[in-house]
Design a protein around this motif. Structure first.
Motif, PDB file in Angstrom:
ATOM      1  N   CYS A 169      -1.293   5.762  -7.458  1.00 18.33           N
ATOM      2  CA  CYS A 169      -0.618   4.721  -6.670  1.00 18.33           C
ATOM      3  C   CYS A 169       0.821   5.151  -6.429  1.00 18.33           C
ATOM      4  O   CYS A 169       1.361   6.022  -7.129  1.00 18.33           O
ATOM      5  CB  CYS A 169      -0.651   3.361  -7.365  1.00 18.33           C
ATOM      6  SG  CYS A 169       0.545   3.158  -8.696  1.00 18.33           S
ATOM      7  N   SER A 185      -4.686  -5.449  -9.522  1.00 20.96           N
ATOM      8  CA  SER A 185      -3.894  -6.683  -9.442  1.00 20.96           C
ATOM      9  C   SER A 185      -4.304  -7.599 -10.588  1.00 20.96           C
ATOM     10  O   SER A 185      -5.456  -8.043 -10.659  1.00 20.96           O
ATOM     11  CB  SER A 185      -4.128  -7.397  -8.113  1.00 20.96           C
ATOM     12  OG  SER A 185      -3.556  -8.696  -8.154  1.00 20.96           O
ATOM     13  N   LEU A 240      -5.381   1.201  -8.605  1.00 15.57           N
ATOM     14  CA  LEU A 240      -4.343   0.174  -8.655  1.00 15.57           C
ATOM     15  C   LEU A 240      -4.990  -1.196  -8.817  1.00 15.57           C
ATOM     16  O   LEU A 240      -5.840  -1.594  -8.024  1.00 15.57           O
ATOM     17  CB  LEU A 240      -3.492   0.214  -7.388  1.00 15.57           C
ATOM     18  CG  LEU A 240      -2.277  -0.711  -7.377  1.00 15.57           C
ATOM     19  CD1 LEU A 240      -1.294  -0.341  -8.471  1.00 15.57           C
ATOM     20  CD2 LEU A 240      -1.591  -0.681  -6.005  1.00 15.57           C
ATOM     21  N   MET A 252       3.114  -0.509  -6.220  1.00 11.66           N
ATOM     22  CA  MET A 252       3.717  -1.182  -7.362  1.00 11.66           C
ATOM     23  C   MET A 252       5.246  -1.117  -7.253  1.00 11.66           C
ATOM     24  O   MET A 252       5.798  -0.050  -7.017  1.00 11.66           O
ATOM     25  CB  MET A 252       3.268  -0.500  -8.661  1.00 11.66           C
ATOM     26  CG  MET A 252       3.795  -1.143  -9.935  1.00 11.66           C
ATOM     27  SD  MET A 252       3.546  -0.106 -11.430  1.00 11.66           S
ATOM     28  CE  MET A 252       1.798   0.244 -11.371  1.00 11.66           C
ATOM     29  N   PRO A 297      -0.924  -1.359  -0.418  1.00 14.03           N
ATOM     30  CA  PRO A 297      -0.301  -1.993  -1.585  1.00 14.03           C
ATOM     31  C   PRO A 297       0.240  -0.948  -2.549  1.00 14.03           C
ATOM     32  O   PRO A 297      -0.412   0.077  -2.812  1.00 14.03           O
ATOM     33  CB  PRO A 297      -1.443  -2.796  -2.211  1.00 14.03           C
ATOM     34  CG  PRO A 297      -2.686  -2.150  -1.717  1.00 14.03           C
ATOM     35  CD  PRO A 297      -2.376  -1.570  -0.379  1.00 14.03           C
ATOM     36  N   THR A 305       3.342  -6.563  -6.548  1.00 12.78           N
ATOM     37  CA  THR A 305       2.550  -5.866  -5.546  1.00 12.78           C
ATOM     38  C   THR A 305       3.226  -6.075  -4.198  1.00 12.78           C
ATOM     39  O   THR A 305       3.460  -7.216  -3.798  1.00 12.78           O
ATOM     40  CB  THR A 305       1.120  -6.406  -5.482  1.00 12.78           C
ATOM     41  OG1 THR A 305       0.513  -6.325  -6.776  1.00 12.78           O
ATOM     42  CG2 THR A 305       0.282  -5.617  -4.486  1.00 12.78           C
ATOM     43  N   ASP A 321       2.203  -7.605 -12.230  1.00 14.05           N
ATOM     44  CA  ASP A 321       1.012  -7.941 -11.456  1.00 14.05           C
ATOM     45  C   ASP A 321       0.264  -6.655 -11.109  1.00 14.05           C
ATOM     46  O   ASP A 321      -0.894  -6.499 -11.418  1.00 14.05           O
ATOM     47  CB  ASP A 321       1.387  -8.702 -10.181  1.00 14.05           C
ATOM     48  CG  ASP A 321       0.142  -9.047  -9.368  1.00 14.05           C
ATOM     49  OD1 ASP A 321      -0.752  -9.684  -9.934  1.00 14.05           O
ATOM     50  OD2 ASP A 321       0.062  -8.656  -8.196  1.00 14.05           O
ATOM     51  N   ALA A 322       0.963  -5.719 -10.473  1.00 14.04           N
ATOM     52  CA  ALA A 322       0.312  -4.457 -10.123  1.00 14.04           C
ATOM     53  C   ALA A 322       0.411  -3.488 -11.292  1.00 14.04           C
ATOM     54  O   ALA A 322       1.482  -3.245 -11.828  1.00 14.04           O
ATOM     55  CB  ALA A 322       0.955  -3.851  -8.890  1.00 14.04           C
ATOM     56  N   LEU A 341      -6.949  -3.266  -6.119  1.00 13.68           N
ATOM     57  CA  LEU A 341      -6.429  -3.234  -4.757  1.00 13.68           C
ATOM     58  C   LEU A 341      -6.985  -2.018  -4.039  1.00 13.68           C
ATOM     59  O   LEU A 341      -7.179  -2.033  -2.829  1.00 13.68           O
ATOM     60  CB  LEU A 341      -4.904  -3.212  -4.787  1.00 13.68           C
ATOM     61  CG  LEU A 341      -4.281  -4.425  -5.489  1.00 13.68           C
ATOM     62  CD1 LEU A 341      -2.781  -4.252  -5.655  1.00 13.68           C
ATOM     63  CD2 LEU A 341      -4.594  -5.707  -4.728  1.00 13.68           C
TER      64      LEU A 341
END
Length: 564
Positions: A434, A554, A552, A396, A394, A407, A544-545, A561
């Protein structure tokens, strides 16, 4: 005796106002033969505006000690920015106000939660002290979420007791945006106590709907400025909220959300900027820019002016403000057009405080020396900016004109940037990592100490060498740093809590101009404002991310994540 003297003074002022309104006595100031915004009936009317002291005596036919020709001019109430953060402009409040008042805004709801996350009460006090004596109504909100959530690591923690003590000590106007909506919905004990500190409570509820929104509103939340769609706006209005139409520098929601405005619900909308950069402040203004855009989107001028003025005062229970009417505060604009794009004069309490975009008042800035040197990190190496890529992991994804992210599952390392969030308050050594899609930065790195709301260090780049150089370039005071091909090519120091420069607005504008010139030489997605967007990529209360110092996160799932 003091009360009697005060009552007599009030009675005398009322008598003077009545004498002027009736025409028996000349007004102090009269704007003659102007087009006057009637925000109650939604039209412009022709007439003279009579001012007596700090109040408007009436609109009609008047003579005054001072008379100003209003022929072909427009008079409208000055504007109210219903939700904003001085810190986001990266200049001290007094410098911001000189520019904003001259551009037609004389009332502000300011939430100092950025500096509170770094410096706590000392930061809040500095903000209050810095605006003293300025001709504007600055209503400070008490930061409700320091840190924004229990998952964040900020420089200070303000629990319910501290929130109440500070709010009472400084007489703060209301409770700032309640971002911890899971805490409200889950009836967290500390959050419940915070909600009882003030009757006026601003909200922050992106994408909340249905029963979750119902539960949130039972916390006596008044407003929301996080709407992304017409449907979201209409649901929140139907449940009794005021919706703040936001037009900031990165978060530009107006063109979408203004479509929800109609004659029935017009009075449920306010304008706000939330987060603004200094270039936009000087070049296109703040609330006046929202008025212009709203009219371009089809709203009639007086409706846009009503949203910019009367609605905000009424929403927050402030009487006799926001209209050109008898007995109302004489805070108004004399303009050459009907949407305040050419403001000739700004009046505050019946006095001219700005003319042709130039403030006519001086400020007395508060000392900020105690807020210097706020960056405390463990030494970092290039290895801290290496992170294993795995297909399908996952990541961003970011977009222009919004701080909402997605995500997605990464299919390739190509065109991705690595982003790191380094805890900078306690030198804990914690770093979250991330990969980011959509920034498209090549051969360089950007680092900054502005990272809502915990304001840890955020650095994004495509190679460890440049990321390390960028972080080390921040120094103990913090700021914004650009690195390209192994060279530091731009820096804006932000000595005050790592959030604001101690320079004048004009100096900041010049340095930022040099910074953006350097940025223009870098290869990145030119549809985004990198510094503003990067500052929101660590805020784990907007979907969301998002990345914090742990990993990271959510927002929709409210879990990590991955960590590290």
């Amino acid at each position: 005796m003091r009360k009697l003297a005060k009552d007599n003074q009030k009675d005398n002022h009322m008598k003077q106002l009545i004498d002027v309104a009736s025409g028996r006595v000349k007004a102090d100031i009269v704007i003659k033969n102007a087009n006057v915004a009637d925000v109650f009936n939604g039209v412009f009317v022709r007439g003279d505006v009579a001012v007596c002291g700090d109040k408007i005596a009436g609109v009609g036919r008047y003579s005054g000690v001072t008379e100003i020709d209003g022929t072909d001019k427009y008079v409208m109430p000055s504007f109210y920015d219903a939700h904003m953060h001085f810190e986001s402009v990266m200049i001290r409040p007094s410098e911001y106000l000189k520019a904003a008042v001259a551009r037609g805004v004389t009332a502000f709801n300011a939430d100092p939660h950025e500096i509170a996350n770094v410096c706590g009460e000392a930061g809040i006090k500095f903000m209050i002290d810095d605006v003293k004596g300025i001709p504007a109504d600055v209503r400070f909100m008490m930061p409700s979420c320091v840190p924004a959530t229990p998952e964040d690591c900020s420089g200070c923690v303000l629990d319910a007791r501290a929130v109440k003590d500070i709010a009472d000590k400084y007489g703060l106007f209301g409770l700032g945006e309640m971002m911890n909506y899971p805490g409200v919905i889950g009836a967290d004990a500390d959050v419940m106590q915070k909600l009882g500190v003030r009757d006026i409570i601003d909200g922050h509820a992106p994408s909340l709907s249905g029963n979750a929104l119902n539960a949130y509103l039972c916390g006596n939340i008044l407003t929301d400025h996080e709407c992304e769609s017409v449907e979201e706006v209409l649901e929140k209005i139907s449940k009794g909220m005021y919706v703040l139409i936001r037009e900031g520098s990165q978060t530009k929601n107006l063109k979408t959300t203004v479509k929800a405005v109609n004659k029935t619900n017009l009075r449920r909308f306010l304008f706000c900027t939330d987060d603004r950069n200094v270039e936009d402040l000087f070049e296109i203004g703040t609330v006046s820019n929202a008025v212009r855009l709203a009219v371009e989107c089809g709203l009639d001028p007086v409706s846009a002016i009503t949203i910019a003025s009367l609605n905000a005062f009424e929403a927050y229970g402030i009487k006799k403000h926001g209209a050109i009417a008898s007995g109302y505060s004489a805070d108004f604009l004399l303009c050459s057009d009907n949407i305040a794009q050419k403001i000739d004069k700004v009046f505050y309490h019946g006095k001219v405080v700005a003319e042709n975009g130039v403030p006519l008042f001086e400020t007395q800035p508060a000392s900020a020396n105690a807020l210097y040197g706020s960056v405390h990190i463990k030494p970092v190496t290039e290895r801290d900016f290496e992170f294993e890529f795995k297909k399908g992991m996952p990541i961003m994804r970011v977009f222009p004109n919004t701080v909402v992210t997605e995500t997605v599952a990464a299919q390739s390392r190509e065109n991705l940037n690595l982003m790191c969030c380094i805890e900078r308050h306690h030198a804990s050594g914690m770093i979250g990592h991330c990969y980011v899609d959509g920034f498209n930065l090549k051969n360089g790195a950007i680092a900054q100490t502005v990272g809502h709301d915990a304001h840890n260090i955020t650095v994004l780049g495509d190679n460890p060498r440049d990321m390390l150089l960028a972080v080390n370039g921040l120094s103990s005071d913090g700021g914004l740093v650009l690195v390209k091909d192994g060279r530091l090519i731009g820096r804006l120091p932000l000595e005050i809590a790592g959030l604001m420069t101690d320079a004048t607005a004009e100096t900041a504008l010049k340095i930022r101009g040099e910074l953006f010139k350097a940025l223009s030489e870098m290869d990145y997605n030119k549809n985004i404002e990198p510094f503003m967007l990067l500052s929101f990529m660590t805020l784990i209360v907007i979907p969301d991310a998002k990345l914090n110092h742990k990993g990271l996160f959510s927002v929709s799932k409210w879990n990590y994540l991955y960590k590290g």
